[in-house]
Motif scaffolding. Structure first.
Motif, PDB file in Angstrom:
ATOM      1  N   PHE A 269      12.143 -41.960 -18.427  1.00 41.41           N
ATOM      2  CA  PHE A 269      12.865 -42.841 -19.743  1.00 41.41           C
ATOM      3  C   PHE A 269      13.964 -41.884 -20.226  1.00 41.41           C
ATOM      4  O   PHE A 269      14.897 -42.488 -21.038  1.00 41.41           O
ATOM      5  CB  PHE A 269      11.853 -43.353 -20.688  1.00 41.41           C
TER       6      PHE A 269
ATOM      7  N   GLN B  76      12.186 -32.912 -17.041  1.00 39.03           N
ATOM      8  CA  GLN B  76      12.775 -34.345 -17.059  1.00 39.03           C
ATOM      9  C   GLN B  76      13.842 -34.514 -17.805  1.00 39.03           C
ATOM     10  O   GLN B  76      14.953 -35.519 -17.453  1.00 39.03           O
ATOM     11  CB  GLN B  76      11.504 -35.377 -17.402  1.00 39.03           C
TER      12      GLN B  76
ATOM     13  N   ALA C 101       2.208 -42.034 -23.755  1.00 35.60           N
ATOM     14  CA  ALA C 101       1.888 -40.625 -24.013  1.00 35.60           C
ATOM     15  C   ALA C 101       2.587 -40.007 -25.047  1.00 35.60           C
ATOM     16  O   ALA C 101       4.100 -40.703 -25.191  1.00 35.60           O
ATOM     17  CB  ALA C 101       2.164 -39.898 -22.757  1.00 35.60           C
TER      18      ALA C 101
ATOM     19  N   GLY D  22       4.530 -36.748 -26.725  1.00 30.71           N
ATOM     20  CA  GLY D  22       5.203 -35.131 -26.790  1.00 30.71           C
ATOM     21  C   GLY D  22       5.869 -35.279 -28.175  1.00 30.71           C
ATOM     22  O   GLY D  22       5.126 -35.086 -29.260  1.00 30.71           O
ATOM     23  N   GLY D  23       7.207 -35.683 -28.247  1.00 29.07           N
ATOM     24  CA  GLY D  23       7.679 -35.701 -29.419  1.00 29.07           C
ATOM     25  C   GLY D  23       7.983 -37.260 -30.104  1.00 29.07           C
ATOM     26  O   GLY D  23       8.370 -37.477 -31.036  1.00 29.07           O
ATOM     27  N   GLY D  24       7.289 -37.825 -29.121  1.00 27.94           N
ATOM     28  CA  GLY D  24       7.230 -39.425 -29.509  1.00 27.94           C
ATOM     29  C   GLY D  24       8.138 -40.413 -29.216  1.00 27.94           C
ATOM     30  O   GLY D  24       8.291 -41.727 -29.833  1.00 27.94           O
ATOM     31  N   SER D  25       9.053 -40.084 -28.624  1.00 28.91           N
ATOM     32  CA  SER D  25      10.273 -40.773 -28.023  1.00 28.91           C
ATOM     33  C   SER D  25      10.035 -42.135 -27.101  1.00 28.91           C
ATOM     34  O   SER D  25      10.361 -43.117 -27.590  1.00 28.91           O
ATOM     35  CB  SER D  25      11.778 -40.080 -27.574  1.00 28.91           C
TER      36      SER D  25
ATOM     37  N   LEU E  82       7.094 -43.278 -27.184  1.00 31.19           N
ATOM     38  CA  LEU E  82       5.967 -44.338 -27.928  1.00 31.19           C
ATOM     39  C   LEU E  82       6.648 -45.055 -29.008  1.00 31.19           C
ATOM     40  O   LEU E  82       6.624 -46.336 -28.835  1.00 31.19           O
ATOM     41  CB  LEU E  82       5.099 -43.302 -28.569  1.00 31.19           C
TER      42      LEU E  82
ATOM     43  N   GLY F   2       5.637 -32.160 -20.625  1.00 33.04           N
ATOM     44  CA  GLY F   2       6.335 -32.895 -21.561  1.00 33.04           C
ATOM     45  C   GLY F   2       5.478 -33.121 -22.862  1.00 33.04           C
ATOM     46  O   GLY F   2       6.028 -33.671 -23.968  1.00 33.04           O
ATOM     47  N   LEU F   3       4.301 -32.796 -22.809  1.00 36.37           N
ATOM     48  CA  LEU F   3       3.157 -33.110 -24.102  1.00 36.37           C
ATOM     49  C   LEU F   3       2.964 -31.342 -24.515  1.00 36.37           C
ATOM     50  O   LEU F   3       2.143 -31.422 -25.200  1.00 36.37           O
ATOM     51  CB  LEU F   3       2.152 -33.611 -23.559  1.00 36.37           C
TER      52      LEU F   3
ATOM     53  N   ALA G  48       3.878 -39.689 -13.393  1.00 32.26           N
ATOM     54  CA  ALA G  48       4.059 -38.232 -13.899  1.00 32.26           C
ATOM     55  C   ALA G  48       2.804 -37.825 -14.670  1.00 32.26           C
ATOM     56  O   ALA G  48       2.133 -38.687 -15.163  1.00 32.26           O
ATOM     57  CB  ALA G  48       5.305 -38.024 -15.193  1.00 32.26           C
TER      58      ALA G  48
ATOM     59  N   GLU H 158       2.215 -36.723 -17.496  1.00 34.64           N
ATOM     60  CA  GLU H 158       2.424 -37.107 -18.875  1.00 34.64           C
ATOM     61  C   GLU H 158       1.855 -38.600 -18.893  1.00 34.64           C
ATOM     62  O   GLU H 158       1.163 -39.020 -19.666  1.00 34.64           O
ATOM     63  CB  GLU H 158       3.736 -36.841 -19.551  1.00 34.64           C
ATOM     64  N   SER H 159       2.534 -39.413 -18.146  1.00 40.80           N
ATOM     65  CA  SER H 159       2.211 -40.820 -18.226  1.00 40.80           C
ATOM     66  C   SER H 159       0.834 -41.208 -17.889  1.00 40.80           C
ATOM     67  O   SER H 159       0.211 -41.993 -18.274  1.00 40.80           O
ATOM     68  CB  SER H 159       2.960 -41.478 -17.137  1.00 40.80           C
TER      69      SER H 159
ATOM     70  N   GLY I   6       7.239 -41.723 -16.786  1.00 39.85           N
ATOM     71  CA  GLY I   6       8.017 -40.992 -15.514  1.00 39.85           C
ATOM     72  C   GLY I   6       7.347 -41.040 -14.292  1.00 39.85           C
ATOM     73  O   GLY I   6       6.015 -41.518 -14.249  1.00 39.85           O
TER      74      GLY I   6
HETATM   75  C1  LIG Z   1       9.359 -35.975 -22.137  1.00 35.41           C
HETATM   76  C2  LIG Z   1       8.247 -37.173 -21.442  1.00 35.41           C
HETATM   77  C3  LIG Z   1       7.334 -37.273 -22.274  1.00 35.41           C
HETATM   78  C4  LIG Z   1       6.995 -36.933 -23.703  1.00 35.41           C
HETATM   79  O1  LIG Z   1       8.128 -37.153 -24.547  1.00 35.41           O
HETATM   80  P1  LIG Z   1       8.225 -38.202 -25.689  1.00 35.41           P
HETATM   81  O2  LIG Z   1       9.295 -37.940 -26.559  1.00 35.41           O
HETATM   82  O3  LIG Z   1       6.766 -38.075 -26.378  1.00 35.41           O
HETATM   83  O4  LIG Z   1       8.312 -39.679 -25.199  1.00 35.41           O
HETATM   84  C5  LIG Z   1       6.373 -38.056 -21.638  1.00 35.41           C
HETATM   85  N1  LIG Z   1       6.443 -38.491 -20.218  1.00 35.41           N
HETATM   86  C6  LIG Z   1       7.347 -38.067 -19.447  1.00 35.41           C
HETATM   87  C7  LIG Z   1       7.505 -38.377 -18.079  1.00 35.41           C
HETATM   88  C8  LIG Z   1       8.402 -37.151 -20.184  1.00 35.41           C
HETATM   89  O5  LIG Z   1       9.361 -36.931 -19.360  1.00 35.41           O
END
Ligand SMILES: *Cc1c(COP(=O)(O)O)cnc(C)c1O
Length: 437
Positions: free
Chosen positions: A113, A141, A264, A266-269, A271, A339-340, A384, A386-387, A413
Motif C-alpha cells: 500500500f 516496501q 498491522a 507500524g506507524g499506523g498508516s 490502519l 515494517g513493524l 507480507a 507484517e500483514s 503487502g
Molecule cells: C510499512 C508497512 C506496514 C506498517 O506501516 P503502517 O504505517 O503502520 O501502515 C505494514 N505492512 C507492510 C507490508 C508495510 O510495508
C-alpha cells in the motif's frame, strides 16, 4: 486508459478511485502537537526539508482534500481500486460463521500500500520543482514504492535503509537499484549521524530509527533535496484513506458492512487509512465497528509501551512527539518484520488507543509466518510478514464472529520478496501446523 476515477465531490463508488483523501484529523480529538527537545530546532529543520504541499495537509482543517487529477489517474493505472475479496477458503478452514474480507493492497505493482503515498509525494515534489528526494525505509516496501513513484516523475531518490533489513532482502535491494535509486545501508558513513552511530558501537545493525536520522541529516546538508516520510505523520496517513473509502464502497456494493476492521500497525498508516471513513460511523454507533491494530511482539508499543513524548529515532534528532513508546533505548530484536519494528509510533494511533477506540494485539514473528503459510494454503497468496500479523488477529477473532458479522483485514503487502524469512521459518511451521488443529 480505463476511465475509473471519480469526479470531484462525488461519493466513492466500488469501481472508481476516490476523489479525495479524508482528513482523519477532523474526526479525532486534537492530537498533542510535536515539540522540540530542549535546545533542538528539529521542527524548524523538518519544515525546511519537507515538501510545502504536505506541510499544508498536516495543518489543514478541511474534512476532505481533493486528490489531484494526475494522482487519481496514476492510482487507476497501478490498479486502484484494489480488490476486496471474500476469503472463502480461509472462512471454510476456520469454520467461522461470519464473513472475512481481504483488502488486497498487496496487489499493487510494488507489492504494498506504500505506493499510495509515494505517488502523491512524488507528484507534489515534481510540482514544486524538486529534483531529488531522500527518505528512509525499514522493511524496504516504502523504499521500493518511492523508487518507482520517482521514476514516474523523473526524480532522483536516495534511500537510507535499515542495514539489518537491507541485508535480509537482496531481492528487494536489487529492485531498488534497478529502478535507479541510490541505496545506503544505515548506519552509513554518508551522514554525520551515521558516522556517530557507527563509532558509538550501539544500534550497529541499523533500524528504521537510524535510517530516519540519516535521511533527515542528509536533507539538512543538501538544500535542494527534500525529505519525505512513509508513515507516522498525518499527511501520509491521509494519503492512505483511499483504502478505507474503497473498502466502504466495495462492501456497500455487496450489500455488506464492516463490523470489525483489522490492520498491522507500524506507524499506523494502513490502519488509519482503512478505518478513517469508519471513525464517524463508530462515533454514532458507540462500539462498532471494532478497530484492531496488530503489532509485533518484538516491538510491543501499544500493548506494553507508555503514552508519552519521545523521539522517533534513537539519537534524538527528530522532534518529540507523543505516542505509545518503549523508550528510545529499547533494543529492538532483529526480525523479518521490518515494517513493524520501531520503538515508538504515531500520535494519531496513540490517541485512538488512549481514547479506547483501538484494540491492540501483539504476535511473534513465528506466529506471523505460521499464519502466512495458512493463508498461502487457503487463499493461495503469500502475505507480507507484517500483514500476517493482521491476518493472525482476524483468525483468532473468527471463532467469535456471529452469522451476521463481517470482518475486513487489510493485506498491507505481499510476502514474495520476504521469502527468505519464510524459508528460515519452514521447519518451525510443521510444529505449528500440528498444534493449530
Ligand atoms: C510499512 C508497512 C506496514 C506498517 O506501516 P503502517 O504505517 O503502520 O501502515 C505494514 N505492512 C507492510 C507490508 C508495510 O510495508
Amino acid at each position: 486508459m480505463r476511465e475509473q476515477i471519480a469526479e470531484p465531490s462525488t461519493l466513492p463508488t466500488p469501481d472508481a478511485v476516490p476523489a479525495s483523501w479524508l482528513n482523519f484529523l477532523t474526526l479525532l480529538p486534537p492530537l498533542p502537537p510535536p515539540c522540540n527537545a530542549h535546545g533542538s530546532s528539529a521542527l524548524e529543520v523538518l519544515s525546511r526539508i519537507r515538501l510545502r504541499a504536505v506541510l499544508e495537509q498536516d495543518t489543514s482543517t478541511d474534512t476532505a482534500i481533493p486528490i489531484p487529477r494526475p494522482v487519481q489517474q496514476l492510482y487507476a493505472q497501478v490498479g486502484r481500486p484494489t480488490p476486496l475479496v471474500r476469503a472463502d477458503a480461509l472462512e471454510k478452514h476456520l469454520r467461522t460463521r461470519g464473513r472475512i474480507y481481504l483488502k488486497r493492497e498487496d496487489m499493487l505493482p510494488t507489492g504494498s500500500f506504500k505506493l499510495n503515498s509515494a505517488i502523491a509525494q512524488a507528484y507534489f515534489a515534481a510540482q514544486e520543482g524538486v529534483k531529488t528526494l531522500v527518505t528512509e525505509t525499514g522493511a524496504g516496501q516504502w523504499g521500493h514504492a518511492v523508487a518507482y513513484a520517482a521514476r514516474l516523475f523523473d526524480l532522483n531518490t536516495i534511500i537510507f535503509w535499515a542495514g539489518v533489513s537491507a541485508r535480509q532482502k537482496p531481492g528487494r535491494h536489487a529492485l531498488l537499484r534497478m529502478l535507479g535509486a541510490t541505496v545506503y545501508e544505515s548506519p552509513s558513513r554518508h551522514t554525520a549521524v551515521g558516522r556517530d552511530v557507527l563509532s558509538s558501537g550501539r544500534h550497529g545493525s541499523g533500524s528504521l530509527g537510524s535510517a530516519i536520522g540519516e535521511a533527515i541529516s542528509y536533507a539538512e546538508h543538501h538544500p535542494t533535496v527534500r525529505y519525505i516520510s512513509g508513515s507516522n505523520v498525518p499527511h501520509v496517513l491521509m494519503h492512505q484513506t483511499v483504502i478505507g473509502q474503497e473498502t466502504q464502497a466495495q462492501l456497500a456494493a455487496r450489500g455488506d458492512d464492516a463490523d470489525v476492521l483489522i490492520a498491522a500497525v507500524g506507524g499506523g498508516s494502513n490502519l488509519i487509512g482503512l478505518i478513517a471513513p469508519y471513525l464517524a460511523i463508530r462515533a454514532d454507533r458507540g462500539t462498532r465497528p471494532l478497530f484492531i491494530g496488530a503489532e509485533s511482539a518484538a516491538a510491543p508499543r501499544l500493548t506494553q509501551g507508555t503514552w508519552r513524548y519521545d523521539h522517533a529515532d534513537p539519537f534524538g534528532i527528530t522532534p518529540l512527539s507523543k505516542s505509545y513508546t518503549l523508550g528510545l533505548d529499547y533494543e529492538l530484536p532483529e526480525t523479518h518484520v521490518g515494517g513493524l519494528r520501531q520503538h515508538s509510533g504515531s500520535t494519531a494511533v496513540g490517541v485512538l488507543r488512549r481514547e479506547g477506540l483501538l484494540d491492540a494485539v501483539a504476535y511473534t514473528e513465528r506466529e506471523a509466518f505460521e499464519t502466512g503459510r495458512l493463508v498461502a494454503h487457503t487463499e493461495g497468496f503469500l502475505p507480507a510478514p507484517e500483514s500476517a500479523h493482521a491476518l493472525r488477529a482476524a483468525i483468532e477473532r473468527a471463532s467469535n464472529l456471529n452469522r451476521d458479522e463481517a470482518m475486513v483485514v487489510c493485506v498491507s503487502g505481499s510476502g514474495l520478496l520476504d521469502i527468505d524469512g519464510y524459508i528460515e521459518n519452514l521447519d518451525q511451521r510443521i510444529e505449528g501446523e500440528d498444534s493449530s488443529c
